[in-house]
Design an enzyme around this catalytic site. Structure first.
Site, PDB file in Angstrom:
ATOM      1  N   PRO A 127      68.897 -43.804 -35.440  1.00 38.58           N
ATOM      2  CA  PRO A 127      70.072 -44.200 -36.216  1.00 38.58           C
ATOM      3  C   PRO A 127      69.712 -44.921 -37.518  1.00 38.58           C
ATOM      4  O   PRO A 127      70.404 -44.783 -38.526  1.00 38.58           O
ATOM      5  CB  PRO A 127      70.815 -45.138 -35.258  1.00 38.58           C
ATOM      6  CG  PRO A 127      70.469 -44.626 -33.897  1.00 38.58           C
ATOM      7  CD  PRO A 127      69.034 -44.181 -34.014  1.00 38.58           C
ATOM      8  N   ALA A 129      66.440 -44.727 -38.915  1.00 41.73           N
ATOM      9  CA  ALA A 129      65.181 -44.191 -39.444  1.00 41.73           C
ATOM     10  C   ALA A 129      65.281 -42.683 -39.565  1.00 41.73           C
ATOM     11  O   ALA A 129      65.164 -41.962 -38.574  1.00 41.73           O
ATOM     12  CB  ALA A 129      64.006 -44.560 -38.540  1.00 41.73           C
ATOM     13  N   ILE A 156      68.417 -34.870 -32.416  1.00 35.18           N
ATOM     14  CA  ILE A 156      67.208 -34.256 -31.894  1.00 35.18           C
ATOM     15  C   ILE A 156      67.499 -32.814 -31.460  1.00 35.18           C
ATOM     16  O   ILE A 156      68.266 -32.575 -30.531  1.00 35.18           O
ATOM     17  CB  ILE A 156      66.636 -35.078 -30.720  1.00 35.18           C
ATOM     18  CG1 ILE A 156      66.435 -36.540 -31.148  1.00 35.18           C
ATOM     19  CG2 ILE A 156      65.348 -34.456 -30.218  1.00 35.18           C
ATOM     20  CD1 ILE A 156      65.551 -36.718 -32.383  1.00 35.18           C
ATOM     21  N   ARG A 266      82.520  -2.273 -53.294  1.00 33.68           N
ATOM     22  CA  ARG A 266      83.775  -2.881 -53.748  1.00 33.68           C
ATOM     23  C   ARG A 266      84.098  -2.432 -55.168  1.00 33.68           C
ATOM     24  O   ARG A 266      83.271  -2.535 -56.074  1.00 33.68           O
ATOM     25  CB  ARG A 266      83.636  -4.411 -53.684  1.00 33.68           C
ATOM     26  CG  ARG A 266      84.782  -5.198 -54.285  1.00 33.68           C
ATOM     27  CD  ARG A 266      86.033  -5.112 -53.465  1.00 33.68           C
ATOM     28  NE  ARG A 266      87.006  -6.100 -53.910  1.00 33.68           N
ATOM     29  CZ  ARG A 266      88.285  -6.090 -53.583  1.00 33.68           C
ATOM     30  NH1 ARG A 266      88.734  -5.129 -52.782  1.00 33.68           N
ATOM     31  NH2 ARG A 266      89.107  -7.021 -54.021  1.00 33.68           N
ATOM     32  N   ILE A 335      79.983 -13.335 -55.239  1.00 31.46           N
ATOM     33  CA  ILE A 335      80.017 -11.875 -55.363  1.00 31.46           C
ATOM     34  C   ILE A 335      81.038 -11.281 -54.394  1.00 31.46           C
ATOM     35  O   ILE A 335      81.776 -10.353 -54.740  1.00 31.46           O
ATOM     36  CB  ILE A 335      78.610 -11.295 -55.123  1.00 31.46           C
ATOM     37  CG1 ILE A 335      77.682 -11.659 -56.293  1.00 31.46           C
ATOM     38  CG2 ILE A 335      78.666  -9.774 -54.941  1.00 31.46           C
ATOM     39  CD1 ILE A 335      76.221 -11.355 -56.052  1.00 31.46           C
ATOM     40  N   GLY A 337      83.632 -12.772 -53.455  1.00 32.97           N
ATOM     41  CA  GLY A 337      84.951 -13.237 -53.874  1.00 32.97           C
ATOM     42  C   GLY A 337      85.732 -13.813 -52.705  1.00 32.97           C
ATOM     43  O   GLY A 337      85.189 -14.545 -51.871  1.00 32.97           O
ATOM     44  N   GLY A 338      87.006 -13.459 -52.601  1.00 36.87           N
ATOM     45  CA  GLY A 338      87.844 -13.965 -51.518  1.00 36.87           C
ATOM     46  C   GLY A 338      87.287 -13.621 -50.144  1.00 36.87           C
ATOM     47  O   GLY A 338      87.366 -14.419 -49.199  1.00 36.87           O
ATOM     48  N   GLU A 361      63.378 -31.610 -41.588  1.00 43.21           N
ATOM     49  CA  GLU A 361      61.946 -31.499 -41.885  1.00 43.21           C
ATOM     50  C   GLU A 361      61.598 -32.210 -43.202  1.00 43.21           C
ATOM     51  O   GLU A 361      60.599 -31.899 -43.851  1.00 43.21           O
ATOM     52  CB  GLU A 361      61.495 -30.030 -41.967  1.00 43.21           C
ATOM     53  CG  GLU A 361      61.803 -29.209 -40.738  1.00 43.21           C
ATOM     54  CD  GLU A 361      60.759 -29.346 -39.650  1.00 43.21           C
ATOM     55  OE1 GLU A 361      59.781 -30.065 -39.855  1.00 43.21           O
ATOM     56  OE2 GLU A 361      60.932 -28.732 -38.587  1.00 43.21           O
TER      57      GLU A 361
END
Length: 380
Positions: A127, A129, A156, A266, A335, A337-338, A361
């Site tokens: 908590p 470190a 962990i 598309r 790219i 989009g929606g 890491e």
């Protein structure tokens, strides 16, 4: 010693098929259920994936770093949760034992780690470190032939599946030199595991708190000498960073392929998205960055296999690759989009998944500090 080329090529081909035919069709299910199916875990054991980096004398495949990153690249082409199933056995959960374990410790644990009978976990973060890993407060107080281990570890990976933890705990004064490493079986008295955290992404890969309450750890379970834990942890993370960098490259290559396929199909304004130069610019930037990251990862792995120091290069690879895949994921959403914002297409899931790579890491900021420190030390 590397595998012969024919054997290694067969391994890569098998993994590529496994990823394409078994794992990718399950991505949505794993995300919804937050669990990797047990039959997949069983197949991973049968393929030897839990023992990729374990020496052959202990039942593993004994891959070189160059071979290991090639495997990691392949697993980057699916949700990172699948790689996490065996990732701690390959990396941070086992490599402290491989690097610093006694002959007796290796003989006792490594064969079962390599087979996947035992899932390992690496308990460093607390908590208070995280990036400041030398400030761990979990304590191990020697009492005759045992150490009484007390404290809490946080976030962990694979903690709820693990049978064995590599735990960093304070045996001496403040700072890095007061930290020692221990092999702690999960069934020892005083060990308890918290519930899996709800996360932004990488569903199916669990992280939990691990609590130790006066847990009696035999002196014979200490890795190395007292005070060597931080050094062991840094060596483990050095290798792990390169592995994660390779995963980042694999995910980026997956995202680029998906974005190109979508842009080619598309239609807007009467032509394919791929015909628009501003879309092409995003594809070009993504491809260039992914190629650069791939080259850095492979070169650093080759350097590590020759025995040369790679502290700087591994940090640079992890820093560049993790930042790169974040940019590629963002462009892929753009790219699409929606559709990129809609769960059915899977792009938004990968966008969330890759965000973690810049944190675990060692954060990007920690990598920058390592890169700068090593560059200045080496005179540029």
């Amino acid at each position: 010693m590397p595998l012969d080329p024919e054997t290694f090529d067969a391994l890569i081909a098998a993994i590529r098929r496994f990823v394409a035919e078994r794992l990718r069709p399950l991505e949505e299910r794993v995300a919804e259920e937050d669990e990797v199916p047990e039959e997949i875990v069983r197949e991973m054991r049968e393929m030897g994936l839990f023992g990729l980096s374990i020496p052959e004398e202990f039942g593993g495949l004994g891959l070189t770093m160059g071979e290991e990153v090639r495997v990691a690249l392949e697993f980057g082409r699916t949700t990172p949760a699948f790689r996490s199933v065996f990732g701690t056995n390959v990396g941070i959960g086992s490599q402290g034992l491989v690097m610093a374990g006694s002959d007796a410790q290796k003989a006792e644990w490594l064969p079962r780690i390599a087979s996947g009978e035992i899932v390992t976990s690496f308990a460093l973060t607390e908590p208070g470190a995280g990036s400041d890993s030398a400030s761990v407060q979990t304590r191990a107080v020697r009492d005759g032939e045992v150490y009484k281990l007390s404290g809490t570890k946080r976030f962990i990976t694979n903690a709820d599946k693990a049978s064995l933890f590599t735990v960093m705990a304070r045996t001496g004064g403040e700072g890095a030199h007061g930290v020692s490493a221990f092999l702690v079986p999960a069934d020892l008295p005083g060990v308890s595991i918290g519930k899996p955290e709800k996360k932004m992404g990488q569903q199916g890969a669990h992280v939990c708190d691990v609590n130790f309450d006066e847990t009696p750890v035999p002196v014979g379970n200490r890795l190395g000498e007292e005070g060597e834990g931080f050094k062991i942890a840094m060596r483990v993370l050095d290798r792990g960073r390169l592995h994660i960098a390779a995963v980042c490259v694999g995910v980026a290559e997956r995202l680029i392929a998906d974005a190109v396929a979508y842009a080619s199909e598309r239609k807007q304004f009467g032509k394919a998205l791929a015909d628009f130069q501003l879309v092409q610019a995003m594809i070009a930037d993504s491809k260039t960055e992914a190629l650069a990251a791939r080259a850095l990862v492979l070169e650093t792995a080759e350097r590590k296999d020759t025995g040369e120091p790679t502290v700087l290069e591994a940090a640079a690879a992890k820093y560049f690759a993790s930042e790169m895949v974040g940019r590629v994921a963002d462009r892929a959403v753009q790219i699409f989009g929606g559709a990129g914002y809609i769960a059915d297409y899977g792009i938004e899931r990968l966008y969330r998944d890759v965000r973690l790579f810049r944190i675990y890491e060692g954060t990007s900021q920690i990598q920058q500090l390592v890169i700068a420190r090593e560059t200045i030390r080496n005179g540029g």
